[in-house]
Design an enzyme around this catalytic site. Sequence first.
Site, PDB file in Angstrom:
ATOM      1  N   ALA A 168       0.803  -1.236   0.000  1.00  0.00           N
ATOM      2  CA  ALA A 168       0.000   0.000   0.000  1.00  0.00           C
ATOM      3  C   ALA A 168       0.827   1.274   0.000  1.00  0.00           C
ATOM      4  CB  ALA A 168      -0.987   0.029   1.171  1.00  0.00           C
ATOM      5  N   GLY A 202       2.371   2.646  -2.544  1.00  0.00           N
ATOM      6  CA  GLY A 202       1.962   3.391  -3.720  1.00  0.00           C
ATOM      7  C   GLY A 202       0.566   3.969  -3.576  1.00  0.00           C
TER       8      GLY A 202
END
Length: 310
Positions: free
Chosen positions: A251, A253
Amino acid sequence: MSRNGVLVVGSISADVTAFADRLPQPGETVLGNDVTLVLGGKGANQAVAAARFGAPTWMVGCVGDDAFADLTAGDLRRYGVNTDLLRSVPGPTGVAHIRVDANGQNDIVNTPLANGHLDADQVDGALAALASQASVLLLQLEVRAGITAHAAEAGRRAGLAVVLDPAPAVAVPETVWQHVDIVTPNESEAGLITGIEVTGVDTARKAAQWFLDRGVRQVVITLGGAGAVSVTAAESHEYAPFAVTAVDTTAAGDAFTGTLGAALALGLGSADAIRHAMAAGALAVTKRGASPSLPDRDAVLALAGRPATA
């Protein structure tokens, strides 16, 4: 009414994450040391990140009619995301199986399930309902690529800034790029999409040009521990990373893109928005899990206010 909101169109899943000292080789079984079950999916993660940064945020997506639907929709609401635009469909909610090693690296098998039911009518209805409230549209590629392309075109036509995180790096209609204001791949995704291996700043700029040539207005390629590069037709900027100890990169990104969208919706300029997004991405890797790792506004502001790594 102020248009400071974020509309997220995309995936919602229940994330089942197993932690072990190392990832198994094909055909091998290893013993793990922990397991979690939490809200995930790139769309949901982006929505949580945006809401936690303080922007009014709506999630457009589909859940099933199983126990995971209650888990995912309930967690979205708990994190401050408006779920009025969710749709329940027959069958199971999307599931992601994630494995994480002792160095924080992961691999993921994502099974879309209910996410495959997201359709153009649902997207168009959401855009019509929020035309006066949202200014940024966040997209990813865990729903059908044709729906993402439709959302990008419809969102641009509605006057929203369209931000696409092209993950996972799957094939998309060539027309999608001309409707994207900002694309936010990491180095591996940029390489897979453009065919240009991204190994640093110079190659990131070359990959960015591929997107610009197809109509994207700004390309922000994240380079992990090497920071990020932002490229437009007029200029290019490098951003130094924040020094943190990675526990789980799941997560990261999504934290970056969700916070970027929220910062832009709340009126920050591009450079400040990217810096805050980088702080959010850095904080996300310091905790286990997807949605539980997404930082709140105070934490992001605190880290963004510190010098980045030289």
